[in-house]
Every structure is written in structure tokens, then in C-alpha cells.
Scaffold this motif. Sequence first.
Motif, PDB file in Angstrom:
ATOM      1  N   TRP A   1      -8.866  -0.170   5.536  1.00  0.00           N
ATOM      2  CA  TRP A   1      -7.780  -0.340   6.031  1.00  0.00           C
ATOM      3  C   TRP A   1      -7.143  -0.680   5.556  1.00  0.00           C
TER       4      TRP A   1
ATOM      5  N   ARG B   1     -12.135   6.137   6.031  1.00  0.00           N
ATOM      6  CA  ARG B   1     -10.651   5.284   5.600  1.00  0.00           C
ATOM      7  C   ARG B   1     -10.251   5.306   7.685  1.00  0.00           C
TER       8      ARG B   1
ATOM      9  N   SER C   1      -8.833   3.150  -3.016  1.00  0.00           N
ATOM     10  CA  SER C   1     -10.082   4.139  -2.436  1.00  0.00           C
ATOM     11  C   SER C   1      -9.655   5.150  -3.186  1.00  0.00           C
ATOM     12  N   ALA C   2      -8.747   5.974  -2.708  1.00  0.00           N
ATOM     13  CA  ALA C   2      -9.507   7.315  -2.952  1.00  0.00           C
ATOM     14  C   ALA C   2      -9.764   7.778  -4.112  1.00  0.00           C
TER      15      ALA C   2
ATOM     16  N   THR D   1      -4.280   3.228   0.074  1.00  0.00           N
ATOM     17  CA  THR D   1      -5.505   4.065   0.133  1.00  0.00           C
ATOM     18  C   THR D   1      -6.113   5.095  -1.249  1.00  0.00           C
TER      19      THR D   1
ATOM     20  N   GLN E   1      -1.892  10.619   1.081  1.00  0.00           N
ATOM     21  CA  GLN E   1      -2.051  10.253  -0.535  1.00  0.00           C
ATOM     22  C   GLN E   1      -3.469  10.835  -0.884  1.00  0.00           C
ATOM     23  N   LEU E   2      -4.892  10.641   0.164  1.00  0.00           N
ATOM     24  CA  LEU E   2      -5.737  11.024  -0.316  1.00  0.00           C
ATOM     25  C   LEU E   2      -6.217  12.228  -0.825  1.00  0.00           C
TER      26      LEU E   2
ATOM     27  N   ASP F   1      -0.444  13.238   6.664  1.00  0.00           N
ATOM     28  CA  ASP F   1      -1.984  12.294   5.861  1.00  0.00           C
ATOM     29  C   ASP F   1      -0.947  13.030   4.195  1.00  0.00           C
TER      30      ASP F   1
ATOM     31  N   SER G   1      -6.254  -3.708  -5.637  1.00  0.00           N
ATOM     32  CA  SER G   1      -7.280  -4.056  -4.115  1.00  0.00           C
ATOM     33  C   SER G   1      -7.445  -5.683  -3.980  1.00  0.00           C
TER      34      SER G   1
ATOM     35  N   ASN H   1     -11.243  11.195   4.651  1.00  0.00           N
ATOM     36  CA  ASN H   1     -10.248  10.704   5.548  1.00  0.00           C
ATOM     37  C   ASN H   1     -11.247   9.559   6.826  1.00  0.00           C
TER      38      ASN H   1
ATOM     39  N   ASN I   1       0.897  -1.584  -0.264  1.00  0.00           N
ATOM     40  CA  ASN I   1       0.238   0.385   0.001  1.00  0.00           C
ATOM     41  C   ASN I   1       1.164   1.217   0.166  1.00  0.00           C
TER      42      ASN I   1
END
Lengths: 296, 319
Positions: free
Chosen positions: B131, B188, B138-139, B135, B251-252, B249, A272, B185, A228
Motif C-alpha cells: 500500500w 494492492r 507495483s503495477a 501504485t 493508475q493500475l 481508479d 519505491s 487491484n 505516489n
Amino acid sequence: MTDAAAAIPQDNAPETMAWESKQRRFITIYLPLSCFILILLFPFYWMTITAFKPNAELMDFKNHNPFWITSPTLDHINHLLFNTGYPSWFLTTMGVAIGSTFLSIFASTLAAYAIQRLRFRGSPYVGLAIYLAYLVPPSILFIPLATMVVQLGLFDSPLALILVYPTFLVPFCTWLLIGYFKSIPYELEECALIDGATRLQILRRITLPLAVPGLISAGIFSFTLSWNEFIYALAFIQSSERKTVPVAILTELVTGDVYQWGALMAGSLLGSLPVAIFYSFFVDYYVSSLTGAVKE
Amino acid sequence: MQQAGAPARWVPEKREQTWLAWLFDWKPFLIVICLMPAVGLLLVFLTYPLGLGIYLAFTDATIGRSGVWVGLENFIWLAGDPIFWGAVFFSVFYTGVATVLKFALGLWLALLLNNHIPFKSFIRAIILVPWIVPTVLSAIAFWWIYDPQFSIISYVFVDVLGWRDTNIDFVATAWPARWSLIAANVWRGIPFVAISLLAGLQTIPPSLYEAAMLDGATSWQRFRYITVPMIMPILAIVMTFSIIFTFTDFQLVYAITRGGPVNSTHLLATLAFQRGIPAGQLGEGAAIAVSMIPFLVFATLFSYFALARRKWQQGESND
């Protein structure tokens, strides 16, 4: 572990009538819980559904119900697998994740053994220092590390990632394994010492076999975290075919002003999936290591 | 410790008393050897870069040129830079709001999961999925959910429910973009908080609740005087981690807005990246990154004292 027997009646006293408590339980427990699950899982549903939708359906909400697919297609997956560098990104990421996992497990097993079992003066402070290293986030390290990586001649090489990822994996694994070693009875080692085994024999023949669940936890966790990781991979790797999956999907698939949402979602899904599958096999290890590391 | 007088039935393999074998059984040497890989890696790739980063913050280094010492020039320049102050503001705001929401919702979810419900371990497993998944990926899903034209949330509100006439603006202007990022955020962060707090909840002995119920305590009193104090230590640690990793943070924000629109959603980390790597101003980027350190030190001290307190409570020796 404290499932049925020790469940705590939070909201209903024992003497309330059955139908009333059922209703109350529905409103106070099941309803909010389903909302949580719905919201937490919806992005994945949306990701999956988008990945299999043809472009015509994707951009037309008037004639097609967006929550369902009328004619599913594998076009986006095909495009991803055969027209982009996805296979090479996948292999790079796999290699980096496995390499850094093994390096971290090796380093942290020895360190945890030294700290927990070869007690020496100052061992708690070494443990604390390693714990503090976990609190240094990558965001403040990537600029100096980028200059170091360039000077070492490792820029644009996955080897740089394998060497750098242990900075956040080793503290975590060491902390997890210290807790694990603590749970192994010291008497076993004492017996071996009396029988004349050397320290290394004890580590190899007695402590490590007993710590296998801990090692698995640390290993799958490290694998997931390296899979990740984003900011180092973004900063240190430049050429397209050496990028890791998360970075490549964000930087290589976003082209021009019109986003190829189908391909992007297919990429996210396939990126994923390895961790998701891995996770489904080892759920209990994840939960125990997550909670174990926090509790330690 | 040597095998001088060991009985014959042990000794499955032959072991000569070479100096090497002796060395590997000598405790100080073994300690050094065992600690070397971990400590070496951390010193070279963590401690040294940390120092180097602080040094770089006082130089005018760019990519391909190791700069010269310029003293506080970078910081003085940043102090007059509204974009930097905007990033400081948004970092603090983002951390504050997201942490409060994450812990309120996470604690609620943990309390729900602590009940006796069917398929408990399965539910616990799927809750952790946000989680586990990378990230950034999913972002990207959130980016698509926040699409100005084809957002599914807009669709629900405009076409299904008919509550609005126009599509919701998620990331096109400053404030909606900020709230959208905070929502992502929080989404997540909830699983981590909930599962950690659930672990804390499960360590509370049920006898405490029974005793309180016999004494006639209401469910709110049981929560306030048993649950909260008992999970406080674990809550403090989880919160420290959460604060540190939310504040830094990257990545998001990088995936969803890249600091836009017009630099309104830059966090310190994304600003440092933008100035440091693509623009090549390593010195300035390092200065932005270093300005996060005071905050992190504060959070770490908080964590240390929470940990110490927990050990003291349990009566464990400090090992």
C-alpha cells in the motif's frame, strides 16, 4: 496496544489439549498468514531479483532458475542512474513532495486548530465539508485542473503540482489533526489563557509541541501520498526532465516494442525505495495515522 | 484575556498593545485567518475545478480553444458510443468484484492478525508495504509478472508443476485481462482493508467475548453476533473509501493495459484521460468524468450516514 493480555482466543477453547490446539493453530492461523505474506511480498521480490539479473538470465528460464540470480549485475542500476534522467526525476519528485507536504501541514494545522479549538458556530460543518473534499477523487478533477493550470501559465511546471496536491492532502491532514487536537486536554490552554497568553502564543507554545506526533504522522503521510501521486503529474508535466519518478518510469523507460524489463524493474525498485526507507523508520506513525484517520 | 492584571512573574517577553496584537487575539478574525489557507486552497483547486468540469462537459472545448455551450451533445454522443458503455460496464464490474474480494480477504487477514502471534508488529508492518509503494511501480511489476512470454506464473504452472502446456494468457484478450487487473487491484487493496479492520477489531472489549463464551456461544456465533456488529461502522467507512477509489481508479489500468486489448479494459477514468488529454477533446473527456459523479454521490451519502450512526452509538456529542 492490546497485544498479549487482550488477545482474543478466536479458535481454540482453553480446555483443548495442547498438541491439538497447536496443530489447529498452524492450519487456521500460520498457514493462511504465510500465504498472505508470500503473495503480498512476492511482486517486490520479483522486482528486486529482476533488477539485478543480467539480460541473458532474464530471458532464459530453461538454463537458469528464474527465482534466483546466478551472476548478479549492477548494469540496470547503472543504466538508470547515468544514462537516463533518473537523478533529475528524483530531485523533482523530492521537491514537489516536500513543498506540497509543508504547504498542506501549514494549512491543515491552522484549519484543524480553528475547527477544534476556536469553536465557532458552524465549525462542525466546516469540518464535514473538508472531510467531503477528501471524497472527491482526482480522476474527475484532472481535466478542468489541466485547463486551469494552462491558463495560470503553470503547465509543465512542478509548481503546479505543489499547488494541486494539497487538494487531497489537506482534507486528510486536517481530519487527522482534528483528532489529535481533541486528545490534548483543553485545561492546558485554559491555564495559559488565564495567565494572559494570546491565542497565537497558545498555539505555538502549548498546542503544537503537544501535537508533534500528530504532525509527524500527517507529514510522512503527505510525503508518501505526494510521492505516489500519478494522474496529475501525468497530465500537467510534459518535458522529460521535469517528470516525477512514477510517471517518468512508465513513460520514459518504455521504449519500442521490446521492453527493457531489467531497467524497468530497477527503476521501479529505486522509485519505491525512498518511500520504503521512509516507511521503515516511521512504521508506527503510519499505522496509527491510517487507523486514526479511519476511526475519526 | 488581555494582560491587564497579570502578575509580574509571567510575561517573559514584552508585548505592546498594538492594534495588530489586538486583532490577532480577536476570535472572529483569528478564525478567518486560520481557515483561510485550507479553505482557500480547496475552493480554488477543488471546488472551482469541480464546477468548471461540469461546465466543460456541456461545451465542445478542445486543448487551446475554450469551446462554446453545446448542451447535452456530448452526453448524447456518448450514449451511442459502445466504448463508453464498455467502460461503464467494466468500471462497475471491476469495482464490484474487487471490493467483494478485497473485503473478504482483508477481513480474513485482519482476523488472523488479531490472534496472539509472534512478531506481530513486524508482520503488520510488512503487510502494509504494497500500500505504501507507488501504485504505478507495483503495477509495472505486475505487468512484468503478466508478460506473455516470460511470466513467472506461467513458468510455475508449465515448467515446474506441469499442469499446463502453453503459457497463460494474462493481458492479451479481453476477459483474462479484466481478471488480471482485478487481481492486481485486490492485491494492492488488501493491506489497507486489513489494517483498518484490525484497528476496528482491537477496539472490541474482550469482556464481550468472555461473556459470550460463558454463555456457551460457538466461535461462529461470537463472530456473527459480536465481531460483525462491532466492526460494522468502521467497515462501512472503509468500504465507502474503497468503492470510491476503486471506481475512479486510473493508475493500475493505465500502467498495465492502457485500456487495451481493443478498449476492453477501459475504466471511466482512463477513457476520460485518453479522450481528454492526448486526444485533446476536453469537453468529451469532462463529460465522461462527470458521468462518474452520480455514483460518487451515492457512495458519499452512504458514508455520511454510517458516520452519523457511529457517533450515535458511542453517545458522543456531534462535534
